[in-house]
Design a protein around this motif. Structure first.
Motif, mmCIF file in Angstrom:
data_model
loop_
_atom_site.group_PDB
_atom_site.id
_atom_site.type_symbol
_atom_site.label_atom_id
_atom_site.label_comp_id
_atom_site.label_asym_id
_atom_site.label_seq_id
_atom_site.Cartn_x
_atom_site.Cartn_y
_atom_site.Cartn_z
ATOM 1 N N ARG A 66 0.835 -1.214 0.000
ATOM 2 C CA ARG A 66 0.000 0.000 0.000
ATOM 3 C C ARG A 66 0.863 1.255 0.000
ATOM 4 O O ARG A 66 0.653 2.166 -0.805
ATOM 5 N N GLU A 67 1.852 1.311 0.870
ATOM 6 C CA GLU A 67 2.684 2.510 0.985
ATOM 7 C C GLU A 67 3.537 2.755 -0.254
ATOM 8 O O GLU A 67 3.919 3.888 -0.530
ATOM 9 N N SER A 68 3.827 1.703 -1.013
ATOM 10 C CA SER A 68 4.607 1.860 -2.239
ATOM 11 C C SER A 68 3.735 2.297 -3.408
ATOM 12 O O SER A 68 4.247 2.713 -4.439
ATOM 13 N N GLY A 69 2.419 2.163 -3.257
ATOM 14 C CA GLY A 69 1.502 2.532 -4.329
ATOM 15 C C GLY A 69 1.100 1.379 -5.228
ATOM 16 O O GLY A 69 0.446 1.589 -6.239
ATOM 17 N N VAL A 70 1.471 0.152 -4.863
ATOM 18 C CA VAL A 70 1.132 -1.013 -5.687
ATOM 19 C C VAL A 70 -0.340 -1.400 -5.519
ATOM 20 O O VAL A 70 -0.996 -1.776 -6.487
ATOM 21 N N ILE A 71 -0.860 -1.307 -4.299
ATOM 22 C CA ILE A 71 -2.253 -1.676 -4.060
ATOM 23 C C ILE A 71 -2.995 -0.567 -3.317
ATOM 24 O O ILE A 71 -2.378 0.320 -2.725
ATOM 25 N N ARG A 72 -4.321 -0.658 -3.380
ATOM 26 C CA ARG A 72 -5.190 0.140 -2.510
ATOM 27 C C ARG A 72 -5.748 -0.832 -1.485
ATOM 28 O O ARG A 72 -5.995 -2.004 -1.787
ATOM 29 N N ASN A 73 -5.952 -0.358 -0.275
ATOM 30 C CA ASN A 73 -6.496 -1.150 0.813
ATOM 31 C C ASN A 73 -7.620 -0.309 1.408
ATOM 32 O O ASN A 73 -7.383 0.589 2.204
ATOM 33 N N ASP A 74 -8.838 -0.560 0.944
ATOM 34 C CA ASP A 74 -9.972 0.279 1.308
ATOM 35 C C ASP A 74 -10.950 -0.441 2.227
ATOM 36 O O ASP A 74 -11.210 -1.632 2.043
ATOM 37 N N PRO A 75 -11.499 0.292 3.196
ATOM 38 C CA PRO A 75 -12.501 -0.317 4.072
ATOM 39 C C PRO A 75 -13.797 -0.601 3.311
ATOM 40 O O PRO A 75 -14.189 0.161 2.425
ATOM 41 N N GLN A 76 -14.406 -1.723 3.666
ATOM 42 C CA GLN A 76 -15.727 -2.066 3.134
ATOM 43 C C GLN A 76 -16.457 -2.771 4.264
ATOM 44 O O GLN A 76 -16.197 -3.942 4.543
ATOM 45 N N GLY A 77 -17.330 -2.024 4.911
ATOM 46 C CA GLY A 77 -17.995 -2.572 6.097
ATOM 47 C C GLY A 77 -16.957 -2.802 7.183
ATOM 48 O O GLY A 77 -16.170 -1.922 7.493
ATOM 49 N N ARG A 78 -16.937 -4.023 7.716
ATOM 50 C CA ARG A 78 -15.973 -4.350 8.772
ATOM 51 C C ARG A 78 -14.732 -5.047 8.229
ATOM 52 O O ARG A 78 -13.896 -5.516 8.995
ATOM 53 N N SER A 79 -14.612 -5.122 6.923
ATOM 54 C CA SER A 79 -13.438 -5.765 6.327
ATOM 55 C C SER A 79 -12.704 -4.773 5.431
ATOM 56 O O SER A 79 -13.030 -3.604 5.381
ATOM 57 N N ARG A 80 -11.715 -5.270 4.719
ATOM 58 C CA ARG A 80 -10.918 -4.450 3.805
ATOM 59 C C ARG A 80 -10.879 -5.118 2.449
ATOM 60 O O ARG A 80 -10.814 -6.343 2.341
ATOM 61 N N VAL A 81 -10.890 -4.289 1.405
ATOM 62 C CA VAL A 81 -10.810 -4.781 0.037
ATOM 63 C C VAL A 81 -9.512 -4.277 -0.573
ATOM 64 O O VAL A 81 -9.189 -3.092 -0.494
ATOM 65 N N LEU A 82 -8.769 -5.204 -1.171
ATOM 66 C CA LEU A 82 -7.504 -4.878 -1.814
ATOM 67 C C LEU A 82 -7.713 -4.793 -3.315
ATOM 68 O O LEU A 82 -8.454 -5.588 -3.892
ATOM 69 N N SER A 83 -7.040 -3.838 -3.943
ATOM 70 C CA SER A 83 -7.082 -3.738 -5.401
ATOM 71 C C SER A 83 -5.720 -3.271 -5.900
ATOM 72 O O SER A 83 -5.016 -2.515 -5.228
ATOM 73 N N LEU A 84 -5.355 -3.762 -7.059
ATOM 74 C CA LEU A 84 -4.112 -3.397 -7.708
ATOM 75 C C LEU A 84 -4.276 -2.011 -8.328
ATOM 76 O O LEU A 84 -5.274 -1.746 -8.975
ATOM 77 N N ARG A 85 -3.306 -1.146 -8.144
ATOM 78 C CA ARG A 85 -3.377 0.209 -8.698
ATOM 79 C C ARG A 85 -2.800 0.231 -10.117
ATOM 80 O O ARG A 85 -1.904 0.992 -10.443
ATOM 81 N N ARG A 86 -3.338 -0.629 -10.953
ATOM 82 C CA ARG A 86 -2.837 -0.802 -12.320
ATOM 83 C C ARG A 86 -2.823 0.515 -13.098
ATOM 84 O O ARG A 86 -1.834 0.850 -13.750
ATOM 85 N N GLU A 87 -3.909 1.268 -13.058
ATOM 86 C CA GLU A 87 -3.979 2.509 -13.835
ATOM 87 C C GLU A 87 -2.875 3.479 -13.424
ATOM 88 O O GLU A 87 -2.200 4.070 -14.274
ATOM 89 N N ASP A 88 -2.680 3.636 -12.119
ATOM 90 C CA ASP A 88 -1.637 4.545 -11.634
ATOM 91 C C ASP A 88 -0.243 4.038 -11.997
ATOM 92 O O ASP A 88 0.611 4.806 -12.441
ATOM 93 N N LEU A 89 -0.007 2.734 -11.816
ATOM 94 C CA LEU A 89 1.310 2.177 -12.107
ATOM 95 C C LEU A 89 1.615 2.209 -13.607
ATOM 96 O O LEU A 89 2.740 2.516 -14.006
ATOM 97 N N ASP A 90 0.599 1.920 -14.429
ATOM 98 C CA ASP A 90 0.816 1.972 -15.880
ATOM 99 C C ASP A 90 1.083 3.403 -16.352
ATOM 100 O O ASP A 90 1.859 3.613 -17.287
ATOM 101 N N ALA A 91 0.453 4.372 -15.715
ATOM 102 C CA ALA A 91 0.678 5.777 -16.080
ATOM 103 C C ALA A 91 2.095 6.223 -15.690
ATOM 104 O O ALA A 91 2.750 6.951 -16.437
#
Length: 105
Positions: A66-91
């Motif tokens: 997360r701190e490197s910018g590779v993934i996002r770690n977002d809250p969703q209810g009481r859990s967390r959802v991870l996503s790859l920051r492909r658009e940002d990294l590709d840019a």
């Protein structure tokens, strides 16, 4: 019960090549990034090669990504959802993510 707090993420312009390469240099962190190629997933569903790895270690792996910018770690209810920051990294670094994720796969 309070909501899961929002975590800080670097802006696109703040993502640096050394930090991205460092984050993806660890086999476990690379495996996590590969799991996110097809879309977001709950942090709890993200598997590690060693199922006995302490929760604190898994959290640290996610923090580095997360701190490197590779993934996002977002809250969703009481859990967390991870996503790859492909658009940002590709840019920032065109072709890098595909090359690193495909290497040795």
């Amino acid at each position: 019960m309070s909501a899961v707090p929002e975590l800080p993420h670097p802006e696109r312009a703040e993502i640096t090549l050394p930090e991205v390469l460092f984050a993806l240099s660890d086999p476990e962190r690379l495996a996590i990034a590969r799991q996110l190629v097809n879309g977001p997933m709950e942090m709890a569903a993200c598997s590690l090669s060693d199922p006995n790895m302490p929760k604190s270690t898994k959290s640290h792996l996610m923090k580095v990504l997360r701190e490197s910018g590779v993934i996002r770690n977002d809250p969703q209810g009481r859990s967390r959802v991870l996503s790859l920051r492909r658009e940002d990294l590709d840019a920032r670094f065109p072709g890098l993510l595909d090359a690193v994720l495909a290497a040795g796969a």
